[in-house]
Design a protein around this motif. Structure first.
Motif: not given
Length: 512
Positions: A398-407
């Motif tokens: 799973k790749l982290s979401v760019p907004q807020g580096n949320h994973a």
């Protein structure tokens, strides 16, 4: 005239240099809650984080921020290192690791057992590593129970920059009241450059890249058609490969096992151990191979297929003669693969990378990523080929979401075993019966009190009424009216004694 440089030699040269760089890098095995160094069952040494002068715990944190504890009941099948001891946090706590720059595996080890003074499922917490939020409101006990596991490991991939200290913070959730965080072990392993990170300069065929600004969380790592592979038997990176029995849902297949040496001509040996490429599932061109993989919705997934042609039948070594279709995420990603085209010959290990975006379900709930290999589609040219799909290994990140580096995803819904369900049903029945009995008792008590108070009220009302209609005489008044109870005035007798004739109020005759 100088001869041109052989491209394969250059590729192999960089593979060797990369391998030497990562094998010489430092690795950290931290046994949380332990006051001494320990050796696990695979012979690896773990440093205790409670030893005097531990360099991974910052000195400015107050002592009451965390406590150390031991699992009250450790299953004999579980390695005590690192699962016996734990460090438990009731407020945010940070480990600081001064590591070399580069790509790292970060693995967190959890044993959701009972600890003195702490009971599951009160374990709800968030974990951050540098700028990345890796876990949010995470509960190891609920997750392990859902998966049917006694212990739980979480693996992430991070990139550490120059002069960066890797800070890992555990923060208990605000709810439920009394929530706590804990960890049994932390492992930081240096990985080869570009093992999973794909630069924008050399992206995937679809143009997708996995830059250094991304955090990866391992969702699945499977040895297709083979047995599980322990971290000690990995290719030096301490990865655990599970068998695919729980995920495989194909319509037809056969398992291939080979003892022939695997040739690493296209990729480095550390990409996956030979045992991964020596086993596989395959089927004929009329059928398909399928896997159903549980993932978090709303994220993008990096899918790596490990391939090595093991078939011996004629024609398998011809380029373009063994193509098959790969569908990922219910057809959201589709590609045509040809193992021989990529590997060059039988027994040569290769891998192919794909990416798929899974739509959001609810509040980032769980969903299923469907992987299918086969040719039973409308492409008649593929169906006419001698195309037998094959897969040796599978990794899903799973790749982290760019907004807020949320994973981070959500906790799974807990699955309760049938025995526990039966016990819970009995418990519910007992509690319901006791509640009903208590309610009935309270009702009867209330009714009794109501009746008594009503009776008392009626008597008071009656007394008031009588006082309004009758007159009360004193003894002196009665003596005056009967001439001191003169027997000459007796006119009869009743149940209360003699009845006298008397006069009151100046001559009114009465019977007394």
């Amino acid at each position: 005239m100088n001869s041109p440089t052989n491209p394969q030699f250059v590729h192999f040269f960089f593979i060797v240099i990369n391998y030497l760089c990562f094998t010489d890098a430092e690795n950290i095995f931290l046994n949380c809650g332990s006051s001494s160094n320990s050796i696990d069952l695979n012979g690896r040494e773990w440093a205790g984080d409670s030893t005097p002068g531990s360099k991974f715990i910052t000195s400015h944190q107050p002592n009451e921020t965390s406590i150390v504890s031991k699992a009250t009941n450790l299953n004999p099948s579980i390695d005590p290192v690192p699962y016996l001891t734990a460090r438990i946090f009731q407020s945010p706590f940070t480990y600081s690791f001064p590591v070399t720059p580069g790509h790292k595996f970060l693995r967190l080890f959890f044993n959701p057992s009972a600890y003195h003074g702490f009971q599951s499922p009160g374990d709800f917490f968030t974990v951050t590593a540098g700028p990345f939020t890796l876990l949010t409101h995470f509960s190891p006990s609920l997750t392990a129970q859902s998966l049917g596991l006694k212990t739980l490991d979480k693996e992430f991939c991070l990139h550490i920059q120059e002069n960066q200290v890797l800070n890992i913070t555990f923060s208990p959730s605000s709810v439920p009241l009394g929530a706590f965080a804990f960890v049994n072990g932390i492992q930081i392993i240096s990985m080869p450059t570009h093992l999973y990170y794909i630069s924008r300069a050399r992206p995937m065929p679809n143009g997708f890249a996995v830059p250094n600004s991304t955090a990866l969380e391992l969702m699945h790592r499977l040895n297709i058609g083979g047995d599980s592979i322990s971290p000690a038997n990995d290719s030096g990176l301490y990865r655990r490969w599970l068998d695919d029995e729980a995920c495989f849902v194909g319509s037809g297949d056969c398992v291939v096992n080979s003892t022939a040496p695997i040739k690493y001509r296209k990729i480095a040996p550390y990409v996956a151990p030979a045992k991964v490429y020596q086993t596989a599932r395959c089927t004929n061109k009329q059928k398909s191979l399928s896997w159903n993989l549980t993932v978090d919705s709303g994220f993008t997934y990096f899918v790596r297929l490990h391939l090595c042609e093991l078939h011996n039948h004629p024609g398998v070594t011809k380029h373009g003669r063994n193509k098959f279709v790969v569908r990922i995420g219910n057809g959201k990603t589709e590609a045509v693969e040809d193992v021989i085209t990529w590997s060059g010959r039988r027994g040569v290990a290769v891998y192919r990378d794909h990416v798929v975006k899974m739509p959001k379900v609810g509040n980032y709930g769980k969903t299923h990523l469907f992987l299918s290999l086969g040719n039973n589609n409308s492409n008649n040219k593929l169906r006419a080929l001698n195309s037998d799909p094959i897969l040796n290994g599978l990794e899903v990140f799973k790749l982290s979401v760019p907004q807020g580096n949320h994973a981070a995803g959500v906790n799974p819904v807990s699955k309760i075993p049938e025995a526990d369900k039966s016990r819970d049903r009995k418990l519910v029945f007992i509690i319901s019966g006791a509640t009903l009995a208590a309610f009935t008792l309270i009702l009867l008590l209330g009714l009794t009190i109501f009746i008594l108070r009503r009776k008392e009220s009626n008597e008071k009302d009656k007394s008031v009424t009588l006082r309004g209609l009758c007159r009360r005489f004193t003894l002196e008044e009665l003596r005056d009216a009967t001439n001191n109870f003169d027997r000459a005035l007796v006119i009869g007798s009743g149940g209360f004694g003699r009845v006298f004739k008397g006069c009151i109020d100046g001559g009114t005759p009465v019977a007394i």
